[in-house]
Design an enzyme around this catalytic site. Sequence first.
Site, PDB file in Angstrom:
ATOM      1  N   CYS A  16       5.303  68.676   5.681  1.00  0.00           N
ATOM      2  CA  CYS A  16       3.871  68.582   5.855  1.00  0.00           C
ATOM      3  C   CYS A  16       3.155  69.367   6.796  1.00  0.00           C
ATOM      4  O   CYS A  16       3.651  69.332   8.083  1.00  0.00           O
ATOM      5  CB  CYS A  16       3.468  67.322   5.691  1.00  0.00           C
ATOM      6  N   ASP A  42      -9.961  74.946  11.848  1.00  0.00           N
ATOM      7  CA  ASP A  42      -9.591  75.406  10.498  1.00  0.00           C
ATOM      8  C   ASP A  42      -9.451  76.819  10.741  1.00  0.00           C
ATOM      9  O   ASP A  42     -10.216  77.849  11.202  1.00  0.00           O
ATOM     10  CB  ASP A  42     -10.640  75.117   9.444  1.00  0.00           C
ATOM     11  N   ASN A  97     -12.161  66.072   1.037  1.00  0.00           N
ATOM     12  CA  ASN A  97     -11.855  66.305  -0.248  1.00  0.00           C
ATOM     13  C   ASN A  97     -10.596  65.392  -0.672  1.00  0.00           C
ATOM     14  O   ASN A  97      -9.531  65.407   0.246  1.00  0.00           O
ATOM     15  CB  ASN A  97     -11.166  67.767  -0.256  1.00  0.00           C
ATOM     16  N   GLY A 103     -10.880  69.755  -4.556  1.00  0.00           N
ATOM     17  CA  GLY A 103     -10.658  70.880  -3.494  1.00  0.00           C
ATOM     18  C   GLY A 103      -9.468  70.688  -2.296  1.00  0.00           C
ATOM     19  O   GLY A 103      -9.342  71.143  -1.479  1.00  0.00           O
ATOM     20  N   HIS A 110      -7.485  64.485   6.289  1.00  0.00           N
ATOM     21  CA  HIS A 110      -8.037  65.253   7.226  1.00  0.00           C
ATOM     22  C   HIS A 110      -9.672  65.434   6.804  1.00  0.00           C
ATOM     23  O   HIS A 110     -10.089  65.354   5.564  1.00  0.00           O
ATOM     24  CB  HIS A 110      -7.535  66.816   7.071  1.00  0.00           C
TER      25      HIS A 110
HETATM   26  P1  5GP Z   1      -8.590  70.906   2.014  1.00  0.00           P
HETATM   27  O1  5GP Z   1      -8.650  72.073   1.081  1.00  0.00           O
HETATM   28  O2  5GP Z   1      -7.290  70.273   1.620  1.00  0.00           O
HETATM   29  O3  5GP Z   1      -9.686  69.964   2.157  1.00  0.00           O
HETATM   30  O4  5GP Z   1      -8.469  71.522   3.298  1.00  0.00           O
HETATM   31  C1  5GP Z   1      -7.475  72.126   4.025  1.00  0.00           C
HETATM   32  C2  5GP Z   1      -7.911  73.102   5.019  1.00  0.00           C
HETATM   33  O5  5GP Z   1      -6.588  73.632   5.779  1.00  0.00           O
HETATM   34  C3  5GP Z   1      -8.598  74.121   4.374  1.00  0.00           C
HETATM   35  O6  5GP Z   1      -9.908  74.551   4.874  1.00  0.00           O
HETATM   36  C4  5GP Z   1      -7.654  75.459   5.045  1.00  0.00           C
HETATM   37  O7  5GP Z   1      -8.404  76.609   5.428  1.00  0.00           O
HETATM   38  C5  5GP Z   1      -6.974  74.693   6.205  1.00  0.00           C
HETATM   39  N1  5GP Z   1      -5.560  75.454   6.698  1.00  0.00           N
HETATM   40  C6  5GP Z   1      -4.784  75.602   5.594  1.00  0.00           C
HETATM   41  N2  5GP Z   1      -3.664  76.176   6.603  1.00  0.00           N
HETATM   42  C7  5GP Z   1      -3.883  76.043   7.652  1.00  0.00           C
HETATM   43  C8  5GP Z   1      -3.010  76.172   9.034  1.00  0.00           C
HETATM   44  O8  5GP Z   1      -1.903  76.680   8.900  1.00  0.00           O
HETATM   45  N3  5GP Z   1      -3.801  76.112  10.155  1.00  0.00           N
HETATM   46  C9  5GP Z   1      -5.222  75.510  10.074  1.00  0.00           C
HETATM   47  N4  5GP Z   1      -5.681  75.203  11.313  1.00  0.00           N
HETATM   48  N5  5GP Z   1      -5.851  75.109   9.079  1.00  0.00           N
HETATM   49  C10 5GP Z   1      -5.291  75.347   7.705  1.00  0.00           C
HETATM   50 ZN    ZN Z   2       1.421  64.815   7.094  1.00  0.00          ZN
END
Ligand code: 5GP
Ligand code: ZN
Length: 124
Positions: A16, A42, A97, A103, A110
């Site tokens: 993860c 992010d 989300n 999304g 998170h």
């Molecule tokens: P979700 O789309 O699952 O609600 O949000 C996941 C978020 O994680 C996205 O906004 C994406 O930009 C962010 N994200 C993906 N990979 C990484 C990473 O390696 N580091 C950080 N800091 N954010 C990440």
């Molecule tokens: Zn995890």
Amino acid sequence: MASREEGPVSGSAEGCLFCGIVAGVVPSDVVHTTERTVAFRDLNAQAPTHVLVVPKDHYANAAELAAGDPTASAELVTAAHAVATAEGYDSYRLVLNTGAEAGQTVFHAHLHVLAGRSMAWPPG
Ligand code: 5GP
Ligand code: ZN
């Protein structure tokens, strides 16, 4: 695999990304920590402030976190407020989300904290 009742691991913590960030194995820009949460910027910011607040323990989504650890669930929101306040904002958007169609791309709960620009409604 452990069931929800047996501990914090729901779904797979192995491999993860956010478990890696919590453990410090994956680099990130951490801005805030509490006993049960870590907040980091992010990678693909959608607003001047875009921070993700995550529980240190692995839960696949916000509902599983709320069911398994209500204290950590509440701490996510208080940490998000602290982050927004520290960055100078009293107006901000929190997003959880849940599920791919909504999304969600990372299946470790998170809370998105977005601030620093006007927000449209309804969201896309
Ligand atoms: P979700 O789309 O699952 O609600 O949000 C996941 C978020 O994680 C996205 O906004 C994406 O930009 C962010 N994200 C993906 N990979 C990484 C990473 O390696 N580091 C950080 N800091 N954010 C990440
Ligand atoms: Zn995890």
